[in-house]
Design a protein around this motif. Structure first.
Motif, PDB file in Angstrom:
ATOM      1  N   ASP A  65       0.829  -1.213   0.000  1.00 51.40           N
ATOM      2  CA  ASP A  65       0.000   0.000   0.000  1.00 51.40           C
ATOM      3  C   ASP A  65       0.863   1.262   0.000  1.00 51.40           C
ATOM      4  O   ASP A  65       0.519   2.254  -0.648  1.00 51.40           O
ATOM      5  N   ALA A  66       1.974   1.217   0.703  1.00 47.50           N
ATOM      6  CA  ALA A  66       2.875   2.374   0.731  1.00 47.50           C
ATOM      7  C   ALA A  66       3.431   2.657  -0.665  1.00 47.50           C
ATOM      8  O   ALA A  66       3.530   3.822  -1.075  1.00 47.50           O
ATOM      9  N   ASN A  67       3.775   1.612  -1.410  1.00 41.27           N
ATOM     10  CA  ASN A  67       4.278   1.795  -2.774  1.00 41.27           C
ATOM     11  C   ASN A  67       3.226   2.433  -3.672  1.00 41.27           C
ATOM     12  O   ASN A  67       3.543   3.283  -4.503  1.00 41.27           O
ATOM     13  N   ILE A  68       1.997   2.036  -3.508  1.00 45.20           N
ATOM     14  CA  ILE A  68       0.920   2.633  -4.305  1.00 45.20           C
ATOM     15  C   ILE A  68       0.806   4.119  -3.977  1.00 45.20           C
ATOM     16  O   ILE A  68       0.708   4.955  -4.875  1.00 45.20           O
ATOM     17  N   GLN A 108       2.342  -6.215  -9.322  1.00 45.99           N
ATOM     18  CA  GLN A 108       1.927  -5.649 -10.606  1.00 45.99           C
ATOM     19  C   GLN A 108       0.410  -5.652 -10.725  1.00 45.99           C
ATOM     20  O   GLN A 108      -0.184  -4.688 -11.213  1.00 45.99           O
ATOM     21  N   HIS A 109      -0.227  -6.711 -10.258  1.00 47.16           N
ATOM     22  CA  HIS A 109      -1.684  -6.788 -10.273  1.00 47.16           C
ATOM     23  C   HIS A 109      -2.293  -5.669  -9.418  1.00 47.16           C
ATOM     24  O   HIS A 109      -3.264  -5.016  -9.826  1.00 47.16           O
ATOM     25  N   VAL A 110      -1.729  -5.428  -8.256  1.00 48.96           N
ATOM     26  CA  VAL A 110      -2.208  -4.364  -7.367  1.00 48.96           C
ATOM     27  C   VAL A 110      -2.043  -3.008  -8.041  1.00 48.96           C
ATOM     28  O   VAL A 110      -2.936  -2.162  -7.996  1.00 48.96           O
ATOM     29  N   TYR A 111      -0.894  -2.792  -8.689  1.00 50.18           N
ATOM     30  CA  TYR A 111      -0.686  -1.537  -9.424  1.00 50.18           C
ATOM     31  C   TYR A 111      -1.720  -1.388 -10.534  1.00 50.18           C
ATOM     32  O   TYR A 111      -2.289  -0.315 -10.725  1.00 50.18           O
ATOM     33  N   ASP A 112      -1.933  -2.454 -11.281  1.00 61.38           N
ATOM     34  CA  ASP A 112      -2.916  -2.405 -12.370  1.00 61.38           C
ATOM     35  C   ASP A 112      -4.301  -2.043 -11.834  1.00 61.38           C
ATOM     36  O   ASP A 112      -4.999  -1.206 -12.423  1.00 61.38           O
ATOM     37  N   GLU A 113      -4.698  -2.668 -10.730  1.00 54.88           N
ATOM     38  CA  GLU A 113      -6.006  -2.377 -10.135  1.00 54.88           C
ATOM     39  C   GLU A 113      -6.107  -0.926  -9.671  1.00 54.88           C
ATOM     40  O   GLU A 113      -7.177  -0.339  -9.708  1.00 54.88           O
ATOM     41  N   GLY A 156      -4.656   1.499 -11.138  1.00 54.52           N
ATOM     42  CA  GLY A 156      -4.478   2.371 -12.296  1.00 54.52           C
ATOM     43  C   GLY A 156      -3.110   3.013 -12.370  1.00 54.52           C
ATOM     44  O   GLY A 156      -2.940   4.071 -12.966  1.00 54.52           O
ATOM     45  N   ILE A 157      -2.123   2.367 -11.774  1.00 52.46           N
ATOM     46  CA  ILE A 157      -0.763   2.901 -11.754  1.00 52.46           C
ATOM     47  C   ILE A 157       0.065   2.187 -12.815  1.00 52.46           C
ATOM     48  O   ILE A 157       0.134   0.964 -12.845  1.00 52.46           O
ATOM     49  N   THR A 158       0.681   2.982 -13.685  1.00 55.11           N
ATOM     50  CA  THR A 158       1.548   2.437 -14.718  1.00 55.11           C
ATOM     51  C   THR A 158       2.988   2.618 -14.274  1.00 55.11           C
ATOM     52  O   THR A 158       3.395   3.719 -13.886  1.00 55.11           O
ATOM     53  N   THR A 159       3.750   1.542 -14.285  1.00 60.75           N
ATOM     54  CA  THR A 159       5.166   1.628 -13.922  1.00 60.75           C
ATOM     55  C   THR A 159       5.997   1.048 -15.052  1.00 60.75           C
ATOM     56  O   THR A 159       5.609   0.060 -15.677  1.00 60.75           O
ATOM     57  N   GLY A 160       7.124   1.677 -15.297  1.00 56.61           N
ATOM     58  CA  GLY A 160       8.077   1.142 -16.251  1.00 56.61           C
ATOM     59  C   GLY A 160       9.002   0.164 -15.561  1.00 56.61           C
ATOM     60  O   GLY A 160       9.053   0.097 -14.324  1.00 56.61           O
ATOM     61  N   ARG A 161       9.738  -0.578 -16.321  1.00 53.57           N
ATOM     62  CA  ARG A 161      10.640  -1.583 -15.785  1.00 53.57           C
ATOM     63  C   ARG A 161      11.689  -0.984 -14.851  1.00 53.57           C
ATOM     64  O   ARG A 161      12.120  -1.604 -13.903  1.00 53.57           O
ATOM     65  N   GLU A 162      12.098   0.254 -15.106  1.00 48.71           N
ATOM     66  CA  GLU A 162      13.119   0.896 -14.289  1.00 48.71           C
ATOM     67  C   GLU A 162      12.542   1.695 -13.122  1.00 48.71           C
ATOM     68  O   GLU A 162      13.290   2.198 -12.281  1.00 48.71           O
ATOM     69  N   ASP A 163      11.228   1.858 -13.068  1.00 47.51           N
ATOM     70  CA  ASP A 163      10.626   2.688 -12.022  1.00 47.51           C
ATOM     71  C   ASP A 163      10.763   2.063 -10.635  1.00 47.51           C
ATOM     72  O   ASP A 163      11.054   2.760  -9.669  1.00 47.51           O
TER      73      ASP A 163
END
Length: 177
Positions: free
Chosen positions: A51-54, A100-105, A107-114
């Protein structure tokens, strides 16, 4: 010797559970988070860290973070290392897919280097010793930027998630290009 805010961050050559060799200097352009946990404390750490990362990615979408996660497996007998390695690889892979699933849910887009994650098994407890951790049954975190330790957090720090988010978001604004 314990590492405290203001201390020089250790320069390490590491190899993660997937065989990727790297140095901490490879990620100088990111905020680096060192974490230490064992099989009991890792779940508690991940409960709030996801949750903190989100929240960090929502607050600072350009944040580039590198997690260097040490798994305390020093109690695993050497003859069991071949059995434990694939288990750690599976846990790591599932955790990354779940994140990645949590990010997708969200609505957060992350690149491979992010956001980069490395899971390093600490078979001999040498990294625990280097960071002056006697016991990883309670998780420990160090946030590093500019070759200096900025803050340390460990279980059971009050408001740990909020303190983590505030520290990282403040550092993201000062990461050199």
């Amino acid at each position: 010797m314990a590492l405290n805010p203001g201390d020089a961050a250790p320069k390490l050559k590491l190899q993660d559970i997937d065989g990727h060799a790297f140095t901490t200097d490879d990620y100088r352009q990111t905020v680096r988070i060192f974490s230490f946990a064992d099989r009991n404390s890792s779940g508690r750490l991940m409960e709030w860290l996801t949750d903190a990362n989100i929240e960090i990615k929502k607050t600072a979408p350009t944040a580039k973070l590198t997690y260097i996660n040490f798994a305390d497996v020093s109690l695993v007998p050497r003859m069991m290392h071949k059995v434990v390695r694939p288990i750690l690889r599976t846990i790591n892979s599932r955790s990354l897919k779940q994140l990645q699933h949590v990010y997708d849910e969200a609505g957060i887009t992350t690149g491979r280097e992010d956001i980069v994650f490395h899971l390093i098994p600490d078979w001999k407890g040498e990294f625990l010793k280097q960071f002056a951790i006697r016991d990883a049954s309670k998780y420990h975190l160090w946030i590093e930027h500019g070759d200096k330790i900025k803050t340390t957090l460990h279980e059971p720090t009050d408001a740990i998630a909020e303190r983590f988010i505030d520290c990282v978001c403040n550092l993201v604004e000062t990461v050199p290009e």
